[in-house]
Design a protein around this motif. Structure first.
Motif: not given
Length: 275
Positions: A176-199
């Motif tokens: 889970v990632r949070e941000d005041v911006g909805r696009h930002n929260a999704l980008d943060k989530l995408a980054g967390a997944l790719v950095r952890q190797g989650i498909e």
């Protein structure tokens, strides 16, 4: 001011139940966050100063600057006094490609559409996720939304930020990632997944916001074929999800929800059939 603080406590005058009282409230911080590549600023977003390495990786992925986390060599955060500069060092071939792209940029634009120069790029083709076999039970859908609501500490404290989570059937919410911006929260989530190797195809993106076309685009780039939201989608988001072969589920409230595309991925049984 500490630009890495995520909240501030501010005074307020509140009227509740007909009574006016002086008090205080915790609110989220919002700061300018610049993404720089090779020493040059590419975009500046207003956002919550947390999970910045994930934000940089996810932004780079969803904006087409990289295709995998190993194309980033280093991420560093520099406090510039009035904002944060997230400096990203790319592999050499990616740096060259970005320099070429930058020469053709028309200039800065609004949130979610950074570094584009035409209407065609704004309505960019999305990856085809129609072949993803993952399916959800009715309970999976409601559990995904409910678990995201329970996994947002910053929202619980401030009631003023968006959340994006990744739900895997049988495992639950794994990021889970949070941000005041909805696009930002999704980008943060995408980054967390790719950095952890989650498909991306292994799970479902669930968000607290409405579904605009950018949210569909970012989810498809991540590779996920299912997107769940608390609020409603736009017409363009629905058409884009249909084009991508994505299952779009919205207005998820309690046990109620609406499915707009690829309804075949939702089963009525206890266990989803992915065969």
């Amino acid at each position: 001011m500490n630009l890495l603080k995520t909240t501030a406590t501010v005074p307020e005058i509140a009227r509740r139940n007909g009574v006016i009282r002086a008090g205080s409230r915790v609110v989220p911080e919002e700061v300018p966050i610049a993404f720089s590549y090779g020493g040059s600023t590419h975009a500046v977003m207003m956002g919550t100063p947390a999970d910045l390495e994930d934000f940089a990786a996810g932004f780079s992925l969803t904006e087409g600057i990289i295709t995998s986390a190993d194309e980033i060599e280093e991420i560093s955060v520099v406090d510039e006094g009035r904002g944060l500069d997230v400096q990203v060092t790319l592999a050499e071939d990616k740096e060259d490609a970005l320099r070429t792209r930058r020469r053709h940029m028309a200039g800065p634009v609004g949130c979610g559409l950074c570094g584009i120069e035409s209407i065609d790029q704004a309505i960019r083709p999305v990856p085809d996720v129609s072949a993803v076999l993952l399916a959800l039970t009715l309970k999976d859908v409601t559990d995904a939304a409910a678990s995201l609501n329970d996994a947002q500490p910053l929202h619980a404290e401030t009631h003023a930020v968006h959340g994006a989570g990744f739900f895997v059937p049988g495992k639950g919410l794994i990021a889970v990632r949070e941000d005041v911006g909805r696009h930002n929260a999704l980008d943060k989530l995408a980054g967390a997944l790719v950095r952890q190797g989650i498909e991306g195809p292994s799970g479902v993106v669930v968000v607290t916001s409405r579904i605009s076309v950018e949210m569909v685009q970012k989810t498809a780039i991540l590779g996920s074929a299912l997107l769940i939201a608390i609020s409603a989608p736009t017409a363009l988001a629905i058409r884009t999800a249909e084009e991508a072969g994505m299952t779009l589920i919205a207005l998820t409230r309690g046990e109620d929800f609406e499915v707009f595309t690829r309804t075949d991925r939702i089963t009525t049984g206890v266990v989803a059939d992915v065969a």
